[in-house]
Design an enzyme around this catalytic site. Structure first.
Site, PDB file in Angstrom:
ATOM      1  CE  LYS A  79      38.976  37.587  48.539  1.00 16.49           C
ATOM      2  NZ  LYS A  79      40.077  37.736  47.575  1.00 16.49           N
ATOM      3  CG  ASP A 126      38.179  39.958  45.533  1.00 18.15           C
ATOM      4  OD1 ASP A 126      39.214  39.369  45.202  1.00 18.15           O
ATOM      5  OD2 ASP A 126      37.048  39.588  45.145  1.00 18.15           O
ATOM      6  N   GLY A 186      35.598  40.614  32.089  1.00 18.30           N
ATOM      7  CA  GLY A 186      35.602  41.599  33.175  1.00 18.30           C
ATOM      8  C   GLY A 186      35.968  42.970  32.635  1.00 18.30           C
ATOM      9  CG  PHE A 187      33.898  46.489  32.966  1.00 17.01           C
ATOM     10  CD1 PHE A 187      32.973  45.525  33.328  1.00 17.01           C
ATOM     11  CD2 PHE A 187      33.635  47.816  33.292  1.00 17.01           C
ATOM     12  CE1 PHE A 187      31.818  45.876  34.012  1.00 17.01           C
ATOM     13  CE2 PHE A 187      32.490  48.178  33.977  1.00 17.01           C
ATOM     14  CZ  PHE A 187      31.576  47.203  34.337  1.00 17.01           C
ATOM     15  N   GLY A 188      37.062  45.294  35.312  1.00 18.97           N
ATOM     16  CA  GLY A 188      37.440  45.897  36.588  1.00 18.97           C
ATOM     17  C   GLY A 188      38.923  46.100  36.706  1.00 18.97           C
ATOM     18  CG  ASN A 189      42.282  46.461  40.266  1.00 21.00           C
ATOM     19  OD1 ASN A 189      43.002  45.489  40.393  1.00 21.00           O
ATOM     20  ND2 ASN A 189      42.707  47.691  40.482  1.00 21.00           N
ATOM     21  CB  VAL A 190      41.956  41.761  37.519  1.00 22.76           C
ATOM     22  CG1 VAL A 190      42.895  40.730  36.920  1.00 22.76           C
ATOM     23  CG2 VAL A 190      41.981  41.676  39.040  1.00 22.76           C
ATOM     24  CB  ALA A 191      39.659  43.448  32.990  1.00 23.81           C
ATOM     25  CD1 TRP A 192      42.644  50.376  33.319  1.00 26.94           C
ATOM     26  CD2 TRP A 192      43.588  49.829  35.282  1.00 26.94           C
ATOM     27  NE1 TRP A 192      43.510  51.385  33.680  1.00 26.94           N
ATOM     28  CE2 TRP A 192      44.101  51.072  34.871  1.00 26.94           C
ATOM     29  CE3 TRP A 192      44.034  49.284  36.486  1.00 26.94           C
ATOM     30  CZ2 TRP A 192      45.038  51.779  35.620  1.00 26.94           C
ATOM     31  CZ3 TRP A 192      44.963  49.989  37.237  1.00 26.94           C
ATOM     32  CH2 TRP A 192      45.455  51.213  36.812  1.00 26.94           C
TER      33      TRP A 192
HETATM   34  P1  NDP Z   1      36.304  44.608  40.105  1.00 26.06           P
HETATM   35  O1  NDP Z   1      35.165  44.840  40.986  1.00 26.06           O
HETATM   36  O2  NDP Z   1      37.222  45.723  39.790  1.00 26.06           O
HETATM   37  O3  NDP Z   1      35.797  43.964  38.743  1.00 26.06           O
HETATM   38  C1  NDP Z   1      35.097  42.743  38.719  1.00 26.06           C
HETATM   39  C2  NDP Z   1      34.598  42.470  37.330  1.00 26.06           C
HETATM   40  O4  NDP Z   1      33.896  41.243  37.272  1.00 26.06           O
HETATM   41  C3  NDP Z   1      33.615  43.490  36.902  1.00 26.06           C
HETATM   42  O5  NDP Z   1      33.651  43.568  35.509  1.00 26.06           O
HETATM   43  C4  NDP Z   1      32.292  42.871  37.425  1.00 26.06           C
HETATM   44  O6  NDP Z   1      31.152  43.399  36.909  1.00 26.06           O
HETATM   45  C5  NDP Z   1      32.506  41.474  37.010  1.00 26.06           C
HETATM   46  N1  NDP Z   1      31.692  40.571  37.792  1.00 26.06           N
HETATM   47  C6  NDP Z   1      31.661  40.452  39.132  1.00 26.06           C
HETATM   48  N2  NDP Z   1      30.794  39.505  39.515  1.00 26.06           N
HETATM   49  C7  NDP Z   1      30.240  39.059  38.382  1.00 26.06           C
HETATM   50  C8  NDP Z   1      29.274  38.079  38.096  1.00 26.06           C
HETATM   51  N3  NDP Z   1      28.658  37.389  39.087  1.00 26.06           N
HETATM   52  N4  NDP Z   1      28.985  37.839  36.804  1.00 26.06           N
HETATM   53  C9  NDP Z   1      29.616  38.504  35.809  1.00 26.06           C
HETATM   54  N5  NDP Z   1      30.546  39.458  36.011  1.00 26.06           N
HETATM   55  C10 NDP Z   1      30.848  39.717  37.280  1.00 26.06           C
HETATM   56  O7  NDP Z   1      37.125  43.390  40.716  1.00 26.06           O
HETATM   57  P2  NDP Z   1      38.592  42.918  40.410  1.00 26.06           P
HETATM   58  O8  NDP Z   1      39.007  43.266  39.035  1.00 26.06           O
HETATM   59  O9  NDP Z   1      39.412  43.350  41.547  1.00 26.06           O
HETATM   60  O10 NDP Z   1      38.415  41.335  40.537  1.00 26.06           O
HETATM   61  C11 NDP Z   1      38.177  40.495  39.415  1.00 26.06           C
HETATM   62  C12 NDP Z   1      38.599  39.076  39.750  1.00 26.06           C
HETATM   63  O11 NDP Z   1      39.997  39.064  40.063  1.00 26.06           O
HETATM   64  C13 NDP Z   1      37.921  38.440  40.972  1.00 26.06           C
HETATM   65  O12 NDP Z   1      37.820  37.049  40.759  1.00 26.06           O
HETATM   66  C14 NDP Z   1      38.918  38.691  42.088  1.00 26.06           C
HETATM   67  O13 NDP Z   1      38.764  37.764  43.145  1.00 26.06           O
HETATM   68  C15 NDP Z   1      40.222  38.489  41.348  1.00 26.06           C
HETATM   69  N6  NDP Z   1      41.413  39.079  41.929  1.00 26.06           N
HETATM   70  C16 NDP Z   1      41.487  40.402  42.264  1.00 26.06           C
HETATM   71  C17 NDP Z   1      42.654  40.921  42.781  1.00 26.06           C
HETATM   72  C18 NDP Z   1      42.817  42.372  43.096  1.00 26.06           C
HETATM   73  O14 NDP Z   1      43.923  42.754  43.482  1.00 26.06           O
HETATM   74  N7  NDP Z   1      41.807  43.199  42.954  1.00 26.06           N
HETATM   75  C19 NDP Z   1      43.818  40.081  43.030  1.00 26.06           C
HETATM   76  C20 NDP Z   1      43.664  38.724  42.583  1.00 26.06           C
HETATM   77  C21 NDP Z   1      42.494  38.260  42.073  1.00 26.06           C
HETATM   78  P3  NDP Z   1      30.086  44.007  37.987  1.00 26.06           P
HETATM   79  O15 NDP Z   1      30.833  44.504  39.188  1.00 26.06           O
HETATM   80  O16 NDP Z   1      29.475  45.086  37.218  1.00 26.06           O
HETATM   81  O17 NDP Z   1      29.189  42.886  38.365  1.00 26.06           O
HETATM   82  O1  2IT Z   2      42.390  37.537  45.463  1.00 25.09           O
HETATM   83  C1  2IT Z   2      43.360  38.256  45.802  1.00 25.09           C
HETATM   84  O2  2IT Z   2      44.514  37.827  45.833  1.00 25.09           O
HETATM   85  C2  2IT Z   2      43.079  39.654  46.151  1.00 25.09           C
HETATM   86  N1  2IT Z   2      41.938  40.091  46.051  1.00 25.09           N
HETATM   87  C3  2IT Z   2      44.182  40.535  46.647  1.00 25.09           C
HETATM   88  C4  2IT Z   2      44.410  40.310  48.121  1.00 25.09           C
HETATM   89  C5  2IT Z   2      45.394  41.237  48.784  1.00 25.09           C
HETATM   90  O3  2IT Z   2      45.539  41.086  50.011  1.00 25.09           O
HETATM   91  O4  2IT Z   2      46.020  42.076  48.124  1.00 25.09           O
END
Ligand code: NDP
Ligand code: 2IT
Length: 445
Positions: free
Chosen positions: A124, A164, A235-241
């Site tokens: 990581k 991430d 959340g409203f990021g990649n995973v939530a979407w």
């Molecule tokens: P994004 O950046 O796309 O979205 C992250 C979301 O979490 C946003 O809504 C963000 O809001 C919010 N967030 C981040 N930090 C905080 C905080 N301290 N307090 C409150 N809200 C917060 O990231 P992902 O969707 O990629 O990741 C979300 C989770 O999923 C993480 O735990 C990540 O480790 C995990 N994950 C991601 C993977 C991937 O492929 N992307 C794979 C497996 C797990 P804001 O940015 O506005 O703070």
């Molecule tokens: O937490 C995770 O598993 C990720 N952010 C994805 C890692 C990856 O190598 O695709």
């Protein structure tokens, strides 16, 4: 295995690294019996070796803002364990990033990657850089400066970073461009690449899709399905979407999303164009979900709160670590939650997990539920090696099968005498055994 002695030693060596210590304790508690039944693990020092990273790179990242100011951020890459394959795991750009958070994520990644059945070790990295409010040009300059330092330490058979929090397709593009220029090679050194330059179809959706496939398997153990279920997401990021899309497609109604400013409750369901709007919100580089309630006036914005107070059948925390505490868990249980599936990494505190276990709620930990993201990264690496592209259908089918297999591994290793499936235990044991046996085969290194 003397768990308390190991934890005391670790606490003394790494005082204050609370997320890392939390993650290690959870895994050790789950695997204690297995380690005691297999003295060969103890004599080979497997536990002492698996809980410390192989190495940590830490570096400064100087870059220049649009108005000419010099900013210095901190950058890291943690290569945790490569017993079963090259180090693999995401990069996180968020102001909260520190060594404890990246070590917890790297440690979890070892077991998650093992569960996928693909040959990937755990790693990581990231930076305390805050993408919020930055221009595209600033993000590009930061990514270039970050890669200028990192490129020596990674490679397609050495260490393969990905996205991430705060690192999506745009950032991977800028990072890849700089790597390619420095290494003079076009190789699969990062995953989450653009589809025209080595990326895999379905990777952007994969974590959320995989999480919902896993939740579907959890509900099936109760002869139930997602059809008609009310789902609360954070959340409203990649995973939530991705999770919102797949849950809706399987007949559930997603009623919440959240950001650091609060949560949105949309009783009509967050579907169709509203899901697409999540992408726009993310791309705005702002940390707010409030604008959703201006765009879709039937939705309510609840300031400064988490969505766990809403009545739902399925809860999927998809934002960040320790975002769901004991009180939240009690509120969910009181409102009749059946299934909690973690899209984020370690979003539930240990006390919250205890509440779910005590109340026999179906509880899926992040390292199993969200493994579809890195699994599809693994599929991207396979396609890069073979220099071919699979269709979306082919990738999605492989992802779906991997999630079913991870679920089976949890059931096999985590079913308790009363029939309750302890997915935390199941995921940790299954993930650990493969890595521990590989370490045994390879000697003390
Ligand atoms: P994004 O950046 O796309 O979205 C992250 C979301 O979490 C946003 O809504 C963000 O809001 C919010 N967030 C981040 N930090 C905080 C905080 N301290 N307090 C409150 N809200 C917060 O990231 P992902 O969707 O990629 O990741 C979300 C989770 O999923 C993480 O735990 C990540 O480790 C995990 N994950 C991601 C993977 C991937 O492929 N992307 C794979 C497996 C797990 P804001 O940015 O506005 O703070
Ligand atoms: O937490 C995770 O598993 C990720 N952010 C994805 C890692 C990856 O190598 O695709």
């Amino acid at each position: 295995m003397d768990l308390e002695k190991i934890m005391n030693g670790l606490e003394q060596k790494h005082p204050g690294e609370k997320e890392y210590l939390q993650a290690v304790r959870e895994v050790l508690e789950s695997i204690e019996d297995v380690v005691n039944e297999n003295p060969q693990f103890e004599s080979a020092g497997i536990i002492e070796r698996i809980i410390e990273p192989d190495r940590i790179f830490s570096f400064k990242v100087p870059w220049v803002t649009d108005d000419g100011r010099v900013v210095v951020n901190l950058g890291y890459r943690i290569q945790f364990n490569n017993a079963i394959g090259p180090y693999k795991g995401g990069l996180r750009f968020h102001p909260s990033v520190n060594l404890s958070i990246l070590k917890f994520l790297g440690f979890e990644q070892i077991f998650k990657n093992s569960l996928t059945t693909l040959p990937m070790g755990g790693g990581k990295g990231g930076s305390d850089f805050d993408p919020k409010g930055k221009s595209d040009a600033e993000i590009m300059r930061f990514c270039q400066a970050f890669m200028l330092e990192l490129w020596h330490s990674i490679g397609p058979d050495t260490d393969v970073p990905a996205g991430d929090i705060g690192v999506g397709g745009r950032e991977i593009g800028f990072l890849y461009g700089m790597y390619k220029k420095l290494a003079r090679e076009h190789t699969g050194v990062l995953t989450g690449k653009g589809i025209n330059w080595g990326g895999s179809l379905v990777r952007p959706e994969a974590t959320g899709f995989g999480a919902v496939y896993f939740a579907k398997e959890m509900l099936a153990t109760k002869n139930d399905s997602l059809k008609g279920k009310i789902v609360a997401l954070s959340g409203f990021g990649n995973v939530a979407w991705g999770a919102a899309r797949k849950a809706t497609e399987l007949g559930a109604k997603v009623v919440t999303i959240s950001g650091p400013d609060g949560y949105i409750y949309d009783k009509d369901g967050i579907s169709g164009e509203k899901i697409d709007y999540l992408l726009e919100l993310r791309a705005s580089n702002q940390d707010i979900v409030k604008p959703y309630s201006y765009e879709f006036p039937n939705a309510i914005f609840v300031q400064g709160k988490h969505p766990w107070e809403v009545k739902c059948d399925v809860a999927m925390p998809c934002a960040t670590q320790n975002e769901l505490n004991k009180e939240d868990a009690l509120a969910l249980v009181k409102n009749g939650v059946m299934c909690v599936a973690e899209g984020a990494n370690m979003p539930s505190t240990p006390e919250a997990v205890e509440v779910f276990h005590d109340n026999k709620v179906l509880f899926g930990p992040g390292k199993a539920v969200n493994a579809g993201g890195v699994a599809t990264s693994g599929l991207e690496m396979s396609q890069n090696s073979m220099k071919i592209n699979w269709s979306a259908k082919e990738v999605d089918e492989r992802l779906h099968n991997i999630m079913i297999n991870i679920h089976n591994a949890c059931v096999k290793n985590g079913t308790e005498s009363d029939g309750y499936i302890n997915y935390v235990k199941g995921a940790n044991i299954a993930g650990f055994l493969k890595v521990a046996n590989a370490m045994l085969d390879q000697g003390i290194v």
